[in-house]
Design a protein around this motif. Structure first.
Motif, short mmCIF file in Angstrom:
data_model
loop_
_atom_site.label_atom_id
_atom_site.label_comp_id
_atom_site.label_asym_id
_atom_site.label_seq_id
_atom_site.Cartn_x
_atom_site.Cartn_y
_atom_site.Cartn_z
N ILE A 168 3.24 87.14 60.04
CA ILE A 168 2.95 85.73 59.90
C ILE A 168 4.24 84.93 60.03
O ILE A 168 5.25 85.24 59.39
CB ILE A 168 2.28 85.42 58.55
N LYS A 169 4.20 83.89 60.85
CA LYS A 169 5.36 83.01 61.03
C LYS A 169 4.90 81.56 60.94
O LYS A 169 3.71 81.27 61.03
CB LYS A 169 6.05 83.28 62.36
N TYR A 170 5.86 80.67 60.77
CA TYR A 170 5.54 79.25 60.83
C TYR A 170 6.26 78.64 62.03
O TYR A 170 7.32 79.12 62.44
CB TYR A 170 5.94 78.53 59.54
N LEU A 171 5.66 77.61 62.60
CA LEU A 171 6.24 76.97 63.77
C LEU A 171 7.29 75.95 63.35
O LEU A 171 7.01 75.05 62.58
CB LEU A 171 5.17 76.28 64.61
N LYS A 183 3.37 62.99 60.20
CA LYS A 183 2.72 63.59 59.05
C LYS A 183 3.42 64.89 58.66
O LYS A 183 4.12 65.50 59.47
CB LYS A 183 1.24 63.88 59.36
N ILE A 184 3.22 65.32 57.44
CA ILE A 184 3.77 66.59 56.96
C ILE A 184 2.79 67.68 57.41
O ILE A 184 1.78 67.93 56.75
CB ILE A 184 3.92 66.59 55.43
N ALA A 185 3.08 68.29 58.53
CA ALA A 185 2.14 69.24 59.12
C ALA A 185 2.85 70.55 59.44
O ALA A 185 3.97 70.57 59.95
CB ALA A 185 1.53 68.65 60.39
N LEU A 186 2.14 71.64 59.17
CA LEU A 186 2.72 72.98 59.32
C LEU A 186 1.68 73.91 59.94
O LEU A 186 0.51 73.87 59.57
CB LEU A 186 3.13 73.52 57.95
N THR A 187 2.10 74.75 60.87
CA THR A 187 1.22 75.76 61.46
C THR A 187 1.68 77.15 61.09
O THR A 187 2.86 77.49 61.25
CB THR A 187 1.17 75.64 62.99
N LEU A 188 0.76 77.97 60.60
CA LEU A 188 1.00 79.40 60.36
C LEU A 188 0.32 80.19 61.48
O LEU A 188 -0.86 79.96 61.79
CB LEU A 188 0.45 79.82 59.01
N VAL A 189 1.07 81.11 62.07
CA VAL A 189 0.55 81.93 63.16
C VAL A 189 0.98 83.38 62.93
O VAL A 189 1.89 83.66 62.15
CB VAL A 189 1.06 81.47 64.54
N SER A 190 0.33 84.29 63.63
CA SER A 190 0.78 85.68 63.63
C SER A 190 1.20 86.04 65.05
O SER A 190 0.52 85.69 66.00
CB SER A 190 -0.32 86.63 63.14
N ILE A 243 6.70 89.37 51.38
CA ILE A 243 6.07 88.95 52.64
C ILE A 243 7.12 88.25 53.49
O ILE A 243 7.57 87.16 53.15
CB ILE A 243 4.88 88.00 52.39
N PRO A 244 7.53 88.85 54.60
CA PRO A 244 8.50 88.17 55.47
C PRO A 244 7.87 86.96 56.15
O PRO A 244 6.80 87.06 56.74
CB PRO A 244 8.87 89.24 56.49
N ILE A 245 8.52 85.80 56.00
CA ILE A 245 8.03 84.57 56.63
C ILE A 245 9.17 83.99 57.45
O ILE A 245 10.12 83.44 56.90
CB ILE A 245 7.55 83.53 55.59
N GLU A 246 9.08 84.14 58.75
CA GLU A 246 10.12 83.63 59.64
C GLU A 246 9.57 82.49 60.50
O GLU A 246 8.36 82.25 60.53
CB GLU A 246 10.63 84.76 60.54
N SER A 247 10.46 81.82 61.18
CA SER A 247 10.05 80.70 62.03
C SER A 247 10.03 81.11 63.49
O SER A 247 10.66 82.10 63.88
CB SER A 247 10.99 79.51 61.84
N LYS A 248 9.33 80.34 64.29
CA LYS A 248 9.35 80.50 65.74
C LYS A 248 9.02 79.15 66.36
O LYS A 248 8.38 78.30 65.73
CB LYS A 248 8.37 81.56 66.22
N VAL A 249 9.44 78.97 67.58
CA VAL A 249 9.10 77.76 68.33
C VAL A 249 7.76 77.99 69.02
O VAL A 249 7.54 79.02 69.65
CB VAL A 249 10.19 77.43 69.37
N GLY A 250 6.86 77.05 68.89
CA GLY A 250 5.54 77.19 69.47
C GLY A 250 5.57 77.28 70.98
O GLY A 250 6.35 76.58 71.64
N LEU A 277 8.61 73.14 52.22
CA LEU A 277 7.50 73.73 51.47
C LEU A 277 7.29 75.20 51.83
O LEU A 277 7.11 76.05 50.96
CB LEU A 277 6.21 72.94 51.71
N VAL A 278 7.29 75.52 53.13
CA VAL A 278 7.03 76.90 53.53
C VAL A 278 8.20 77.80 53.16
O VAL A 278 8.00 78.98 52.81
CB VAL A 278 6.69 76.99 55.03
N GLN A 279 9.40 77.30 53.21
CA GLN A 279 10.55 78.11 52.81
C GLN A 279 10.52 78.38 51.31
O GLN A 279 10.88 79.49 50.86
CB GLN A 279 11.85 77.41 53.21
N LYS A 280 10.09 77.41 50.52
CA LYS A 280 9.94 77.62 49.08
C LYS A 280 8.87 78.67 48.80
O LYS A 280 9.04 79.54 47.92
CB LYS A 280 9.60 76.30 48.39
N ALA A 281 7.77 78.61 49.55
CA ALA A 281 6.71 79.60 49.39
C ALA A 281 7.23 80.99 49.73
O ALA A 281 6.89 81.98 49.06
CB ALA A 281 5.52 79.24 50.27
#
Length: 400
Positions: A294-297, A347-354, A326-333, A315-319
């Motif tokens: 799982i990563k966030y964009l 807006k404060i918007a976040l996408t989680l993807v695998s 659970i490794p949570i890294e970033s990626k460019v969409g 927020l996602v880094q705090k989580a």
């Protein structure tokens, strides 16, 4: 596997099976997508959420028809230029390539384009439900997953094609920009030899047109990961929150159509509810969360990459810090998600993807996007990360 997790996994799997196997491929604005919406509506009603309903709008059924028009415009201008071996030919080149390039840029940026206005729209719907805060509402969160699935073009058919996908998009756009420049230089200089140079960008434009035409006649993916997985996790969270609502956070559940064809569903949702949600609402988009890590964009968009809101990153880094296992890294969409619409409105918007590992197939926009390739750990991780995000949000008052 602990009994509680086993039961939860079973429910998530049941939702995914209903969408990907019982209903099957769910193209934007199609009958199957409507069936998926009615299924989700029935689940939300059974759970007892508030304000449950279908919110109808008119959406675009095709991802590729707008690009077909853009490339046709550029190619028509270049082809007609050969009828006039003088300055008029170069004007025709510019007159074709300019709307083609401009239209493609606005289309990939999810803005209004002349191609969209020229193409038909169909009646479709979002599905919405709300879990109110246990006490006074101080925060609002939108949990979103799209119901529709993509077609299965050749350029999604392998890892090699995936690697060059972004290059192809950018190259197709730049080919039309090059046509504009060649036309302008020819118009100013009068060098008729530049008409022969036009064959280089025309080759790219023709190749892009053929790819879009091929894509338009391919079947829709079953979409187990993209995006029945996101829907399944959202429905599991709806059940949890209905039983145990957050103290000061109201949670909206939004299941959109037409994400795959330009995020029309999210556009209409924001038009209808943006003022009510306010500027500090947090949008969490679950899009393909059933396969691998799982990563966030950190940025979203096809050509223009829009950075994710700094508060969403925080927020996602705090989580992630609260979930060391659970490794949570970033990626460019690579393409776009519903979050891009909200991000463009600040807006404060976040996408989680695998995303698959380097040596694994991703099954993205392919007929192989079936349940057999889903991973229980990925779904559990997506659930855990989203749950932690909600917990962290509820422990503060969100402000930007």
């Amino acid at each position: 596997m602990p009994m509680a997790i086993y039961k939860r996994w079973g429910k998530i799997l049941g939702h995914i099976r209903q969408l990907a196997e019982v209903i099957g491929p769910r193209g934007s604005t199609t009958t199957n997508e409507r069936r998926a919406g009615i299924y989700v509506l029935s689940v939300l009603k059974k759970l007892g959420l508030e304000r449950v309903g279908l919110e109808e709008f008119r959406g675009h059924p095709s991802t590729y028809q707008p690009y077909i028009l853009a490339f046709l415009a550029a190619l028509a201008g270049a082809a007609l230029a050969w009828l006039f071996p003088d300055w008029r030919g170069f004007i025709l080149v510019v007159m074709g390539a300019f709307p083609g390039a401009g239209g493609m840029l606005t289309e990939t940026n999810l803005d209004s384009s002349w191609m969209r206005k020229a193409l038909p729209r169909r009646k479709t719907q979002n599905v919405v439900g709300v879990v109110p805060a246990k006490k006074e509402t101080k925060n609002k969160v939108v949990l979103c997953a799209h119901l529709d699935t993509h077609r299965t073009p050749i350029f999604y058919s392998s890892k090699a094609w995936n690697r060059i996908f972004s290059f192809l998009v950018t190259a197709a756009f730049l080919s039309m920009v090059a046509s504009i420049l060649i036309g302008l230089v020819g118009l100013i200089s009068g060098w008729l030899v530049l008409r022969w140079v036009m064959f280089v960008p025309m080759a790219f434009e023709l190749f892009a047109l053929l790819l879009c035409l091929q894509a338009e006649f391919t079947p829709f993916s079953p979409g187990a990961n993209d995006n029945a997985s996101g829907v399944g996790v959202c429905l599991a969270l709806a059940e949890e929150l209905q039983d145990h609502p957050l103290k000061q956070t109201q949670v909206w559940f939004v299941f959109t159509d037409c994400e795959e064809t330009g995020c029309d569903g999210m556009k209409y949702f924001l038009n209808d509810h943006g003022a009510e949600l306010g500027e500090n609402a947090v949008f969490i988009i679950l899009d393909e969360v059933g396969y691998s890590d799982i990563k966030y964009l950190s940025a979203d968009g096809l050509i223009v990459k829009h950075p994710t809101h700094p508060k969403a990153i925080e927020l996602v880094q705090k989580a992630g810090e609260a979930l060391p296992g659970i490794p949570i890294e970033s990626k460019v969409g690579q393409a776009y998600t519903d979050a891009l619409v909200a991000t463009k409105y600040d807006k404060i918007a976040l996408t989680l993807v695998s995303t698959p590992k380097e040596n694994e197939a991703g099954h993205w926009h392919q007929m192989s996007d079936t349940m057999e390739h889903l991973d229980a750990k990925s779904l559990e991780n997506a659930l855990a990360i989203t749950r932690q995000l909600l917990k962290d949000i509820d422990q503060q008052v969100i402000a930007v």
